[in-house]
Structures are given as C-alpha cells and as structure tokens.
Design a protein around this motif. Sequence first.
Motif, PDB file in Angstrom:
ATOM      1  N   THR A   1       0.835  -1.204   0.000  1.00  0.00           N
ATOM      2  CA  THR A   1       0.000   0.000   0.000  1.00  0.00           C
ATOM      3  C   THR A   1       0.867   1.249   0.000  1.00  0.00           C
ATOM      4  O   THR A   1       0.622   2.209  -0.747  1.00  0.00           O
ATOM      5  CB  THR A   1      -0.926   0.000   1.224  1.00  0.00           C
ATOM      6  N   ARG A   2       1.911   1.240   0.820  1.00  0.00           N
ATOM      7  CA  ARG A   2       2.808   2.399   0.889  1.00  0.00           C
ATOM      8  C   ARG A   2       3.526   2.618  -0.439  1.00  0.00           C
ATOM      9  O   ARG A   2       3.672   3.761  -0.902  1.00  0.00           O
ATOM     10  CB  ARG A   2       3.817   2.186   2.016  1.00  0.00           C
ATOM     11  N   LEU A   3       3.985   1.533  -1.063  1.00  0.00           N
ATOM     12  CA  LEU A   3       4.657   1.665  -2.358  1.00  0.00           C
ATOM     13  C   LEU A   3       3.713   2.259  -3.403  1.00  0.00           C
ATOM     14  O   LEU A   3       4.104   3.120  -4.202  1.00  0.00           O
ATOM     15  CB  LEU A   3       5.162   0.299  -2.826  1.00  0.00           C
ATOM     16  N   LEU A   4       2.466   1.799  -3.402  1.00  0.00           N
ATOM     17  CA  LEU A   4       1.489   2.314  -4.362  1.00  0.00           C
ATOM     18  C   LEU A   4       1.189   3.791  -4.122  1.00  0.00           C
ATOM     19  O   LEU A   4       1.139   4.594  -5.053  1.00  0.00           O
ATOM     20  CB  LEU A   4       0.197   1.503  -4.275  1.00  0.00           C
ATOM     21  N   LYS A   5       0.977   4.153  -2.861  1.00  0.00           N
ATOM     22  CA  LYS A   5       0.591   5.525  -2.533  1.00  0.00           C
ATOM     23  C   LYS A   5       1.726   6.515  -2.796  1.00  0.00           C
ATOM     24  O   LYS A   5       1.480   7.686  -3.105  1.00  0.00           O
ATOM     25  CB  LYS A   5       0.167   5.610  -1.066  1.00  0.00           C
ATOM     26  N   SER A   6       2.967   6.063  -2.658  1.00  0.00           N
ATOM     27  CA  SER A   6       4.104   6.977  -2.790  1.00  0.00           C
ATOM     28  C   SER A   6       4.633   7.072  -4.216  1.00  0.00           C
ATOM     29  O   SER A   6       5.554   7.841  -4.486  1.00  0.00           O
ATOM     30  CB  SER A   6       5.241   6.537  -1.862  1.00  0.00           C
ATOM     31  N   CYS A   7       4.043   6.307  -5.134  1.00  0.00           N
ATOM     32  CA  CYS A   7       4.529   6.276  -6.515  1.00  0.00           C
ATOM     33  C   CYS A   7       3.799   7.322  -7.356  1.00  0.00           C
ATOM     34  O   CYS A   7       2.568   7.380  -7.363  1.00  0.00           O
ATOM     35  CB  CYS A   7       4.315   4.883  -7.100  1.00  0.00           C
ATOM     36  N   ASP A   8       4.557   8.146  -8.070  1.00  0.00           N
ATOM     37  CA  ASP A   8       3.958   9.192  -8.903  1.00  0.00           C
ATOM     38  C   ASP A   8       3.435   8.647 -10.228  1.00  0.00           C
ATOM     39  O   ASP A   8       2.425   9.115 -10.742  1.00  0.00           O
ATOM     40  CB  ASP A   8       4.985  10.300  -9.190  1.00  0.00           C
ATOM     41  N   LYS A   9       4.133   7.668 -10.788  1.00  0.00           N
ATOM     42  CA  LYS A   9       3.772   7.141 -12.103  1.00  0.00           C
ATOM     43  C   LYS A   9       3.508   5.646 -11.975  1.00  0.00           C
ATOM     44  O   LYS A   9       4.422   4.828 -12.027  1.00  0.00           O
ATOM     45  CB  LYS A   9       4.896   7.409 -13.110  1.00  0.00           C
ATOM     46  N   ARG A  10       2.241   5.288 -11.797  1.00  0.00           N
ATOM     47  CA  ARG A  10       1.888   3.892 -11.536  1.00  0.00           C
ATOM     48  C   ARG A  10       1.617   3.172 -12.858  1.00  0.00           C
ATOM     49  O   ARG A  10       0.475   2.952 -13.249  1.00  0.00           O
ATOM     50  CB  ARG A  10       0.669   3.825 -10.618  1.00  0.00           C
ATOM     51  N   ASN A  11       2.691   2.803 -13.537  1.00  0.00           N
ATOM     52  CA  ASN A  11       2.564   2.072 -14.792  1.00  0.00           C
ATOM     53  C   ASN A  11       3.082   0.647 -14.603  1.00  0.00           C
ATOM     54  O   ASN A  11       3.441   0.238 -13.493  1.00  0.00           O
ATOM     55  CB  ASN A  11       3.309   2.797 -15.917  1.00  0.00           C
ATOM     56  N   ALA A  12       3.136  -0.112 -15.691  1.00  0.00           N
ATOM     57  CA  ALA A  12       3.556  -1.512 -15.589  1.00  0.00           C
ATOM     58  C   ALA A  12       4.972  -1.640 -15.045  1.00  0.00           C
ATOM     59  O   ALA A  12       5.259  -2.517 -14.219  1.00  0.00           O
ATOM     60  CB  ALA A  12       3.444  -2.185 -16.958  1.00  0.00           C
ATOM     61  N   ASP A  13       5.881  -0.766 -15.481  1.00  0.00           N
ATOM     62  CA  ASP A  13       7.260  -0.846 -14.999  1.00  0.00           C
ATOM     63  C   ASP A  13       7.340  -0.572 -13.501  1.00  0.00           C
ATOM     64  O   ASP A  13       8.125  -1.203 -12.779  1.00  0.00           O
ATOM     65  CB  ASP A  13       8.148   0.138 -15.762  1.00  0.00           C
ATOM     66  N   ALA A  14       6.540   0.382 -13.023  1.00  0.00           N
ATOM     67  CA  ALA A  14       6.533   0.677 -11.586  1.00  0.00           C
ATOM     68  C   ALA A  14       6.047  -0.529 -10.793  1.00  0.00           C
ATOM     69  O   ALA A  14       6.600  -0.863  -9.736  1.00  0.00           O
ATOM     70  CB  ALA A  14       5.655   1.892 -11.310  1.00  0.00           C
ATOM     71  N   LEU A  15       5.011  -1.207 -11.296  1.00  0.00           N
ATOM     72  CA  LEU A  15       4.509  -2.386 -10.598  1.00  0.00           C
ATOM     73  C   LEU A  15       5.535  -3.516 -10.608  1.00  0.00           C
ATOM     74  O   LEU A  15       5.673  -4.249  -9.620  1.00  0.00           O
ATOM     75  CB  LEU A  15       3.195  -2.853 -11.224  1.00  0.00           C
ATOM     76  N   LYS A  16       6.255  -3.672 -11.691  1.00  0.00           N
ATOM     77  CA  LYS A  16       7.315  -4.687 -11.732  1.00  0.00           C
ATOM     78  C   LYS A  16       8.344  -4.422 -10.636  1.00  0.00           C
ATOM     79  O   LYS A  16       8.810  -5.361  -9.961  1.00  0.00           O
ATOM     80  CB  LYS A  16       7.999  -4.684 -13.099  1.00  0.00           C
ATOM     81  N   ASN A  17       8.704  -3.165 -10.449  1.00  0.00           N
ATOM     82  CA  ASN A  17       9.662  -2.817  -9.396  1.00  0.00           C
ATOM     83  C   ASN A  17       9.091  -3.098  -8.010  1.00  0.00           C
ATOM     84  O   ASN A  17       9.796  -3.595  -7.122  1.00  0.00           O
ATOM     85  CB  ASN A  17      10.062  -1.344  -9.513  1.00  0.00           C
ATOM     86  N   MET A  18       7.819  -2.780  -7.808  1.00  0.00           N
ATOM     87  CA  MET A  18       7.188  -3.047  -6.511  1.00  0.00           C
ATOM     88  C   MET A  18       7.164  -4.541  -6.207  1.00  0.00           C
ATOM     89  O   MET A  18       7.358  -4.962  -5.056  1.00  0.00           O
ATOM     90  CB  MET A  18       5.760  -2.489  -6.501  1.00  0.00           C
ATOM     91  N   LEU A  19       6.932  -5.356  -7.227  1.00  0.00           N
ATOM     92  CA  LEU A  19       6.900  -6.800  -7.033  1.00  0.00           C
ATOM     93  C   LEU A  19       8.277  -7.369  -6.688  1.00  0.00           C
ATOM     94  O   LEU A  19       8.380  -8.510  -6.227  1.00  0.00           O
ATOM     95  CB  LEU A  19       6.358  -7.489  -8.287  1.00  0.00           C
ATOM     96  N   SER A  20       9.326  -6.582  -6.889  1.00  0.00           N
ATOM     97  CA  SER A  20      10.690  -7.010  -6.556  1.00  0.00           C
ATOM     98  C   SER A  20      11.118  -6.547  -5.170  1.00  0.00           C
ATOM     99  O   SER A  20      12.256  -6.789  -4.762  1.00  0.00           O
ATOM    100  CB  SER A  20      11.681  -6.463  -7.596  1.00  0.00           C
ATOM    101  N   ASP A  21      10.224  -5.904  -4.426  1.00  0.00           N
ATOM    102  CA  ASP A  21      10.575  -5.306  -3.137  1.00  0.00           C
ATOM    103  C   ASP A  21      11.028  -6.365  -2.132  1.00  0.00           C
ATOM    104  O   ASP A  21      10.416  -7.428  -2.013  1.00  0.00           O
ATOM    105  CB  ASP A  21       9.366  -4.550  -2.579  1.00  0.00           C
ATOM    106  N   ARG A  22      12.101  -6.040  -1.379  1.00  0.00           N
ATOM    107  CA  ARG A  22      12.706  -7.018  -0.468  1.00  0.00           C
ATOM    108  C   ARG A  22      12.572  -6.628   1.002  1.00  0.00           C
ATOM    109  O   ARG A  22      13.180  -7.261   1.874  1.00  0.00           O
ATOM    110  CB  ARG A  22      14.187  -7.176  -0.821  1.00  0.00           C
ATOM    111  N   VAL A  23      11.794  -5.612   1.316  1.00  0.00           N
ATOM    112  CA  VAL A  23      11.607  -5.240   2.718  1.00  0.00           C
ATOM    113  C   VAL A  23      11.000  -6.420   3.481  1.00  0.00           C
ATOM    114  O   VAL A  23      10.112  -7.107   2.992  1.00  0.00           O
ATOM    115  CB  VAL A  23      10.708  -3.986   2.827  1.00  0.00           C
ATOM    116  N   ASN A  24      11.499  -6.653   4.697  1.00  0.00           N
ATOM    117  CA  ASN A  24      11.084  -7.772   5.553  1.00  0.00           C
ATOM    118  C   ASN A  24      11.593  -9.118   5.037  1.00  0.00           C
ATOM    119  O   ASN A  24      11.042 -10.170   5.349  1.00  0.00           O
ATOM    120  CB  ASN A  24       9.567  -7.835   5.727  1.00  0.00           C
ATOM    121  N   THR A  25      12.658  -9.067   4.229  1.00  0.00           N
ATOM    122  CA  THR A  25      13.240 -10.304   3.730  1.00  0.00           C
ATOM    123  C   THR A  25      13.599 -11.233   4.900  1.00  0.00           C
ATOM    124  O   THR A  25      13.983 -10.751   5.968  1.00  0.00           O
ATOM    125  CB  THR A  25      14.499  -9.982   2.878  1.00  0.00           C
TER     126      THR A  25
END
Length: 358
Positions: free
Chosen positions: A284-308
């Motif tokens: 939710t935080r990644l989505l809300k803080s993103c200015d340009k929510r396109n396919a590339d942005a979502l690909k980056n969010m899906l790679s997020d490693r927080v709480n690894t």
Amino acid sequence: MSQTLPLLEVSGSPTERGQAQGETFKELIRDLVTVNFEDMVHGTQGYLTKERVYEIVSTYAGPNRDYAPHLFEEMEGIAEAADVPVEDLLALNGFLELHDYYSDAFMVSGCTSFMVPGDTSGEGALIAQNYDLSSIYAAAAILIKVKNEHAPDALFYTSAGMLGCAGVNNAGIGVVINNLVPSDASGGVLYPFIIRRILESVRIGDAIDAVIAKPRASGMNYVICDENGEIYDLETTAQEYEVICPFDGPMAHSNHYLTDRLKPFERRQWDQRGQSILRWGRATRLLKSCDKRNADALKNMLSDRVNTPVGICRHNEIHNGEACGQTIAGIVLDPPGRKAWFTRGPTGENEWGEYSLN
C-alpha cells in the motif's frame, strides 16, 4: 530450468485442450503430483495423509463437474495424456483448499496483489501480483494461451496440471488472487475452475458471478478488472463473500481478511498474520508513494525485499528454521489494453515477457 516461462497455445474441444497440456508437460505434471502429495503430508505433520486427501477430494468432484462440465472434461484430458489419476489432478488443483483443513500447514509463503484504478475509460488500470508458493512449484510454472470457440481467448499463468491461476482475456477481463485461510473449508468449487470461468466472461458482472454464485471449497481473494478499469476485490470464504473497491485510489491485498465481517472466519491458530499485514502495508505504501503507476513501476514493486526473507518478493530462504517459500512468478495485467507481463520468479532476477491478446 529456463529463465522464461514456457508458453503453450491450445484450442479445440475441452478434451483436446487438456490432452495438449498433458502431452506437452507430462513429466512436469507427474513430478508435481508426486511432490505435491509429499509436501502436504510433510507440511501437515502427517495429518493430510494420501488417504485423507483422497477422502476430501471425493467431495470436490461433483461440485466442480456441475459448476463447469467443460473444464472438468479438460482436466480429465490432462490426466489422460499425462497418465495420472483424475483424483490426483483434483488434489493438485485443490492444493490450497486442502491446506485449509489443517491451517497450521500453510505458514509463511503467500501472494501480494496490487490494484491501480485508471480513469473511467479504463486507461491506466492495472492489476498485479507475485505468485508465492513452496519452491516445489517453481519448475512447473507455465503459461497457457487458450483459443475458445464460444468464449473469449485467454492467456494465463498456471502450474502444469492445473487449470489456471491468474490471467487476462481478449474481452478485457483480468484476474489475480491471494490465498485466504478461512475456517469453513468444505466440498465445493476449486479456485482454478473459478479463475477459468472468470476468464470466459465478457462482462465483469458475469466474472463476479463466477466467484459468488456457487459455494466454494474454501476462501480466496479475487481481484477482477475489466476493459473500463472497473476493479472489484472479492474476499471469500467457502460460503460468504465481501466486496472491496479501490474507489479512493490504489489498493493492495495479501493473505488476511480486510473486511470486518469476514475477519472472524480467519483461522485463529494461523500464526503468520504479521507477515501478511506487513506485505499489505508495504505494498500500500509503495502504491501511494509512486507518482507514475505504470507496468514498470509495478514490476519494481513486485521485486521489493523489505522484511526479507518473507517480504513481497521471496527467494526460497530459511526463516526460523523453515523454508519461507519462493516467488514462483510475477504477473502484471493491463485488461483494458489486453496485455500482460509475466516473469519467472524471483521477480527482478529474470526478464519480463510482454504478451498481447489484441
């Protein structure tokens, strides 16, 4: 293992479509059926024995055959060509629902989904997810493109031997999912059958009915988007459902119930809510803080490693002495544009493939 997901195009009768998958991926299916049983027995400390699984699976056959006779026929075609019993494929297609008979077994792995509403014409609408499971499913990750005579053509991700897990059709309907852990699992319709019925829909109202019209075998969260950018998030148990819509902007979901009415259905002994809550909050935080929510942005969010190692993206690492699951595939769907992007997981490590149904 190839870095890309193999794509199979199928057509013809339901039996012919199933036989094509069964013949092409015979060894993957046979291997996955074997390790699926082993994983259930081991993961439930012996509670879900093979005999117990067959007993539960016997309650699935009738409801799924009644719900979608043509899809049951397709599954029988897969079984015939792969030379495995139909009961074993029912157990494979129902592996998530089966775990809900022993909720302690489904511990750390779990999917995270993203919803980006576009404008009222549909432009900019996207849905996405990481498909996170035990690493035993990694080798069997495939894509199927099905040409239907009396329904829209569809492209979907699945595990070899399963009917479908997430995808998009050429009528502009797309779906991604999250597993939920309700306490009312019973004989009913399995989620891969529901996924395929959603992808046979032309209108989003019909796709919603595919989820809620019949009792389900257990609970799942279905995120459905159409060509107009309408997005509906359907939280379900076996018998109940609630609807959430991202009217106020982007939204995320993971593996716990968000609606107050369904929270009491969640298994009380399920002790991984914290990891699910973190992934929901982080997404939710990644989505809300993103200015340009396109396919590339979502690909980056899906790679997020927080709480690894138990974050949005998983790398089959060890957590508290146990394997914590792996991101098997990353999925980004643009239903209004009839486009999809898939990658073999973990996301961020392999190339994304772009596909079009136009």
